[in-house]
Design a protein around this motif. Structure first.
Motif, PDB file in Angstrom:
ATOM      1  N   SER A   6       5.563  -5.887   9.349  1.00  0.00           N
ATOM      2  CA  SER A   6       6.088  -4.570   8.998  1.00  0.00           C
ATOM      3  C   SER A   6       5.142  -3.831   8.064  1.00  0.00           C
ATOM      4  CB  SER A   6       7.482  -4.688   8.393  1.00  0.00           C
ATOM      5  OG  SER A   6       7.401  -5.349   7.158  1.00  0.00           O
ATOM      6  N   PHE A   7       5.270  -2.531   8.096  1.00  0.00           N
ATOM      7  CA  PHE A   7       4.326  -1.658   7.412  1.00  0.00           C
ATOM      8  C   PHE A   7       4.971  -0.975   6.227  1.00  0.00           C
ATOM      9  CE2 PHE A   7       2.797   2.734   6.937  1.00  0.00           C
ATOM     10  CZ  PHE A   7       1.475   2.497   6.643  1.00  0.00           C
ATOM     11  N   THR A   8       4.294  -1.052   5.111  1.00  0.00           N
ATOM     12  CA  THR A   8       4.725  -0.256   3.975  1.00  0.00           C
ATOM     13  C   THR A   8       3.487   0.466   3.469  1.00  0.00           C
ATOM     14  OG1 THR A   8       5.949  -2.242   3.393  1.00  0.00           O
ATOM     15  CG2 THR A   8       6.082  -0.406   1.851  1.00  0.00           C
ATOM     16  N   ALA A   9       3.540   1.761   3.407  1.00  0.00           N
ATOM     17  CA  ALA A   9       2.364   2.514   2.960  1.00  0.00           C
ATOM     18  C   ALA A   9       1.981   2.023   1.571  1.00  0.00           C
ATOM     19  CB  ALA A   9       2.679   3.994   2.928  1.00  0.00           C
ATOM     20  N   ASN A  10       0.707   1.854   1.371  1.00  0.00           N
ATOM     21  CA  ASN A  10       0.291   1.214   0.125  1.00  0.00           C
ATOM     22  C   ASN A  10      -0.934   1.855  -0.508  1.00  0.00           C
ATOM     23  OD1 ASN A  10      -1.554   0.536   1.967  1.00  0.00           O
ATOM     24  ND2 ASN A  10      -1.746  -1.593   1.347  1.00  0.00           N
ATOM     25  N   ASN A  11      -1.147   3.090  -0.221  1.00  0.00           N
ATOM     26  CA  ASN A  11      -2.269   3.833  -0.805  1.00  0.00           C
ATOM     27  C   ASN A  11      -3.626   3.176  -0.602  1.00  0.00           C
ATOM     28  OD1 ASN A  11      -0.548   5.810  -1.777  1.00  0.00           O
ATOM     29  ND2 ASN A  11      -0.053   4.532  -3.562  1.00  0.00           N
ATOM     30  N   GLY A  12      -3.759   2.516   0.495  1.00  0.00           N
ATOM     31  CA  GLY A  12      -5.088   2.028   0.852  1.00  0.00           C
ATOM     32  C   GLY A  12      -5.608   0.852   0.046  1.00  0.00           C
ATOM     33  N   SER A  13      -4.761   0.152  -0.647  1.00  0.00           N
ATOM     34  CA  SER A  13      -5.292  -0.978  -1.396  1.00  0.00           C
ATOM     35  C   SER A  13      -5.545  -2.129  -0.430  1.00  0.00           C
ATOM     36  CB  SER A  13      -4.329  -1.401  -2.498  1.00  0.00           C
ATOM     37  OG  SER A  13      -3.235  -2.056  -1.920  1.00  0.00           O
ATOM     38  N   ARG A  14      -6.142  -3.188  -0.945  1.00  0.00           N
ATOM     39  CA  ARG A  14      -6.646  -4.200  -0.027  1.00  0.00           C
ATOM     40  C   ARG A  14      -5.562  -4.954   0.740  1.00  0.00           C
ATOM     41  NH1 ARG A  14     -11.301  -8.759  -0.866  1.00  0.00           N
ATOM     42  NH2 ARG A  14     -10.603 -10.004   0.844  1.00  0.00           N
TER      43      ARG A  14
ATOM     44  N   VAL B 255      -2.009  -5.311   2.543  1.00  0.00           N
ATOM     45  CA  VAL B 255      -0.880  -4.571   3.032  1.00  0.00           C
ATOM     46  C   VAL B 255       0.324  -5.483   2.866  1.00  0.00           C
ATOM     47  CG1 VAL B 255      -0.963  -5.411   5.395  1.00  0.00           C
ATOM     48  CG2 VAL B 255      -0.098  -3.134   4.950  1.00  0.00           C
ATOM     49  N   GLU B 256       1.452  -4.873   2.664  1.00  0.00           N
ATOM     50  CA  GLU B 256       2.624  -5.728   2.536  1.00  0.00           C
ATOM     51  C   GLU B 256       3.065  -6.141   3.928  1.00  0.00           C
ATOM     52  OE1 GLU B 256       6.800  -5.423   0.397  1.00  0.00           O
ATOM     53  OE2 GLU B 256       5.152  -4.360  -0.596  1.00  0.00           O
ATOM     54  N   ALA B 257       2.720  -7.333   4.307  1.00  0.00           N
ATOM     55  CA  ALA B 257       3.045  -7.768   5.654  1.00  0.00           C
ATOM     56  C   ALA B 257       4.217  -8.724   5.622  1.00  0.00           C
ATOM     57  CB  ALA B 257       1.837  -8.442   6.273  1.00  0.00           C
ATOM     58  N   ARG B 258       5.237  -8.335   6.341  1.00  0.00           N
ATOM     59  CA  ARG B 258       6.386  -9.221   6.421  1.00  0.00           C
ATOM     60  C   ARG B 258       6.466  -9.687   7.854  1.00  0.00           C
ATOM     61  NH1 ARG B 258      12.324  -8.165   4.234  1.00  0.00           N
ATOM     62  NH2 ARG B 258      12.121  -6.211   5.286  1.00  0.00           N
TER      63      ARG B 258
ATOM     64  N   ASN C 212      -4.953   0.639   5.649  1.00  0.00           N
ATOM     65  CA  ASN C 212      -5.314  -0.761   5.723  1.00  0.00           C
ATOM     66  C   ASN C 212      -4.283  -1.593   6.471  1.00  0.00           C
ATOM     67  OD1 ASN C 212      -7.108  -2.700   5.286  1.00  0.00           O
ATOM     68  ND2 ASN C 212      -6.917  -2.763   3.064  1.00  0.00           N
ATOM     69  N   PHE C 213      -3.676  -1.000   7.423  1.00  0.00           N
ATOM     70  CA  PHE C 213      -2.673  -1.750   8.178  1.00  0.00           C
ATOM     71  C   PHE C 213      -3.255  -2.241   9.493  1.00  0.00           C
ATOM     72  CE2 PHE C 213       0.767  -2.488  11.071  1.00  0.00           C
ATOM     73  CZ  PHE C 213       1.573  -3.299  10.298  1.00  0.00           C
ATOM     74  N   GLY C 214      -3.204  -3.546   9.665  1.00  0.00           N
ATOM     75  CA  GLY C 214      -3.680  -4.122  10.930  1.00  0.00           C
ATOM     76  C   GLY C 214      -5.176  -4.323  10.996  1.00  0.00           C
ATOM     77  N   VAL C 215      -5.874  -4.037   9.902  1.00  0.00           N
ATOM     78  CA  VAL C 215      -7.332  -4.139   9.944  1.00  0.00           C
ATOM     79  C   VAL C 215      -7.782  -5.597   9.903  1.00  0.00           C
ATOM     80  CG1 VAL C 215      -9.480  -3.565   8.755  1.00  0.00           C
ATOM     81  CG2 VAL C 215      -7.675  -1.858   8.932  1.00  0.00           C
ATOM     82  N   GLU C 216      -7.225  -6.358   8.970  1.00  0.00           N
ATOM     83  CA  GLU C 216      -7.680  -7.743   8.859  1.00  0.00           C
ATOM     84  C   GLU C 216      -7.276  -8.592  10.075  1.00  0.00           C
ATOM     85  OE1 GLU C 216      -6.864  -9.831   5.197  1.00  0.00           O
ATOM     86  OE2 GLU C 216      -8.759 -10.914   5.416  1.00  0.00           O
ATOM     87  N   PRO C 217      -6.039  -8.474  10.562  1.00  0.00           N
ATOM     88  CA  PRO C 217      -5.704  -9.222  11.783  1.00  0.00           C
ATOM     89  C   PRO C 217      -6.629  -8.844  12.944  1.00  0.00           C
ATOM     90  CG  PRO C 217      -3.727  -8.243  10.830  1.00  0.00           C
ATOM     91  CD  PRO C 217      -4.876  -7.768  10.008  1.00  0.00           C
TER      92      PRO C 217
END
Ligand code: G4P
Length: 528
Positions: free
Chosen positions: A190-198, A200-203, A259-264
């Motif tokens: 799941s996505f929670t906007a996080n101001n681009g920090s490294r 992401v809150e991934a649940r 930064n959502f989905g970038v590392e996966p």
């Protein structure tokens, strides 16, 4: 030997392609952040340096430090050594962009979710297809209003002619963007906007978890279940072999900025891509690990220092290990030499290197001897790579010097600039060099040509735009172009190697040429 093998096997060399503003810079930056190569977002600003006007050419030059460093970047992540080749996505679209793709082993295509496939992506994609390299798609900006994901996939398949396989699936978009469903793990992230920090809150929640409807909302939940059913039922199978041959593109949805989905994406991408593979040369296949050092020049960056007209030749190492100071053979020049000042580019910095391996890109000082496509290798094991095709320019102009006394400088200047690959020059059939037809991929190159001839060669030129849109190399060996039956707006020309070409004003004239000349073979690429 083991270490050379290990070093080469951990290398991944890829190009990032996109239309301007799709988010290539942002995505690259996030990759570098994960690799620890930079610490601050906003550090990769190379492309902004190239927002241009002619008067800015010197500015562009001054900024070259930046655009050069941003053209190849190396960093380590998760045991991999990654080389990213940046393809300039801005309007200054030149042949360099195409050539860069010849040096990559795979490509990441960034697409803006609200826009879909755009013009420059289309062009770049053609070159990827030429080489059958794996293409990974990142559909970016899911945190903004986006087009329907099924439509986006359909467009990629139809317009680019490649099958797609969504690795994850978006849940909502824009303000309603809830995250993605990971099809491999069968989990929701799941996505929670996080101001681009490294981070992401991934649940991670299982698709069968009864609480899911509460977490993402009933409506999204229902759509998701329907979508997944459709994908699993009607969609194609995942096939890694097809991916590796560029026939199937794995698609990831995400948002680089947040930064959502970038590392996966990076993780999956690294697992699916291969280390540098064998390449074909005149002597047969060259093995990256078992054969000694060999490389080819894919890009020449001129004017690093105006006073000396020095240049940097960028080489892609195809096999073995390069060591500073070792003697190599420049195959086309037939000379042994030491490559001077070998450099590698690490995000912001250029550093002189001691060694490099197959998959890496090195830049070496070029006193004017290298041409695009040249091979360098070990003298004891001579190989020659096929070279890089010349891509069809799209804009044409007739260029002549204003002062006829400057003929020599004019010829020298235009020839050198053409040798660097910034422009292509052509002549009338049997014509001389008093006036030349210049072809470019991006129109900024005309302005650069004019500026450089004046500043570096002291030659003023007159330039007249020509109304042609297409250029084609005649492939039929020994065919006399004068004997062809062509529409009156088609022009016969030759390149500096004496190959015959045709300039067409429109598609209709190309059709005419085919219809009136049986067996005529025309190509969009000139093989070197
Ligand atoms: P490019 O290299 O492909 O040309 O694109 P770049 O990364 O520079 O991104 C273009 C614009 O899109 C930038 O905004 C960037 O912040 C924004 N962007 C990139 N990824 C995302 C995303 O996932 N979501 C959203 N909402 N925006 C994204 P800009 O205002 O043009 O530049 P800047 O002032 O932020 O540098």
């Amino acid at each position: 030997m083991a270490t050379i093998e290990n070093e080469i096997n951990r290398r991944r060399t890829f190009a990032i392609i996109s239309h301007p503003d799709a988010g290539k810079t942002t995505l690259t930056e996030k990759f570098l952040l994960y690799g620890g190569a930079i610490t601050l977002a906003g550090a990769v600003k190379g492309k902004k340096a190239a927002r241009h006007a002619v008067s800015d050419w010197m500015e562009i030059e001054k900024q070259r430090g930046i655009s050069v460093t941003s053209s190849v970047m190396q960093f380590n992540y998760d045991g991999y050594c990654i080389n990213i080749l940046d393809t300039p996505g801005h309007q200054d679209f030149s042949e360099d962009t195409y050539r860069t793709l010849m040096a990559a082993d795979s490509a990441v295509m960034v697409i803006d979710a609200s826009k879909g496939v755009e013009n420059q992506t289309r062009k770049l994609f053609k070159v990827c297809l030429l080489r059958d390299i794996p293409i990974f798609t990142f559909i970016n900006k899911m945190d903004r209003e986006a087009r329907n994901p099924f439509d986006l996939l359909e467009q990629i398949e139809q317009e680019l002619g490649i099958q797609t396989y969504p690795m994850n699936w978006p849940i909502g978009a824009g303000k309603e963007f809830q995250g993605v469903y990971d099809r491999g793990k069968k989990e929701i992230v799941s996505f929670t906007a996080n101001n681009g920090s490294r981070q992401v809150e991934a649940r991670e929640v299982d698709i069968n978890d009864p609480r899911l409807a509460e977490i993402i909302g009933r409506e999204h939940y229902e759509t998701l279940v329907d979508d997944i059913e459709l994908l699993d039922g009607a969609g194609g199978e995942f096939d890694l072999e097809k991916v590796r041959h560029g026939k199937l593109s794995p698609v990831f949805f995400g948002s680089a900025l947040t930064n959502f989905g970038v590392e996966p994406f990076l993780k999956d991408f690294l697992q699916m891509t291969t280390p540098p593979l064998a390449r074909e040369a005149d002597v047969g296949t060259v093995d990256p690990v078992n054969d000694p050092f060999s490389a080819f020049v894919f890009k020449i960056q001129a004017n690093m220092n105006k006073a000396h007209r020095d240049r940097i030749a960028f080489m892609r190492i195809c096999s073995g290990r390069f060591e500073k100071g070792m003697e190599v053979l420049h195959v086309q020049g037939g000379k042994k030499m030491k490559l001077s000042q070998p450099q590698q580019l690490m995000a912001q910095d250029r550093e002189v290197i001691e060694e490099a391996f197959a998959g890496d890109i090195i830049g070496v000082f070029d006193p004017g001897i290298f041409s695009i496509g040249d091979t360098v290798c070990m003298p004891k094991k001579k190989v020659r790579y096929a070279g890089i095709p010349t891509f069809a320019p799209e804009h044409f102009a007739l260029v002549r010097q204003v002062d006829t006394m400057k003929r020599k400088q004019f010829i020298k200047g235009t020839s050198q600039i053409a040798q660097e690959g910034a422009i292509q020059i052509f002549q009338e059939l049997g014509g001389g060099m008093e006036e030349v037809i210049v072809g470019v991929v991006g129109t900024l190159q005309f302005e650069v040509l004019e500026y450089r001839l004046k500043n570096e060669y002291n030659v003023d030129i007159r330039m007249e735009g020509l109304p042609y849109q297409f250029i084609r190399w005649i492939e039929n060996e020994g065919l006399d172009p004068k004997k062809l039956s062509l529409s009156s707006d088609t022009k016969r020309i030759q390149d500096l190697k004496g190959r015959h070409l045709l300039l067409f004003a429109n598609n209709w004239s190309i059709q005419w040429a085919y219809e009136h000349n049986e067996g005529l073979r025309l190509s969009e690429f000139g093989q070197n």
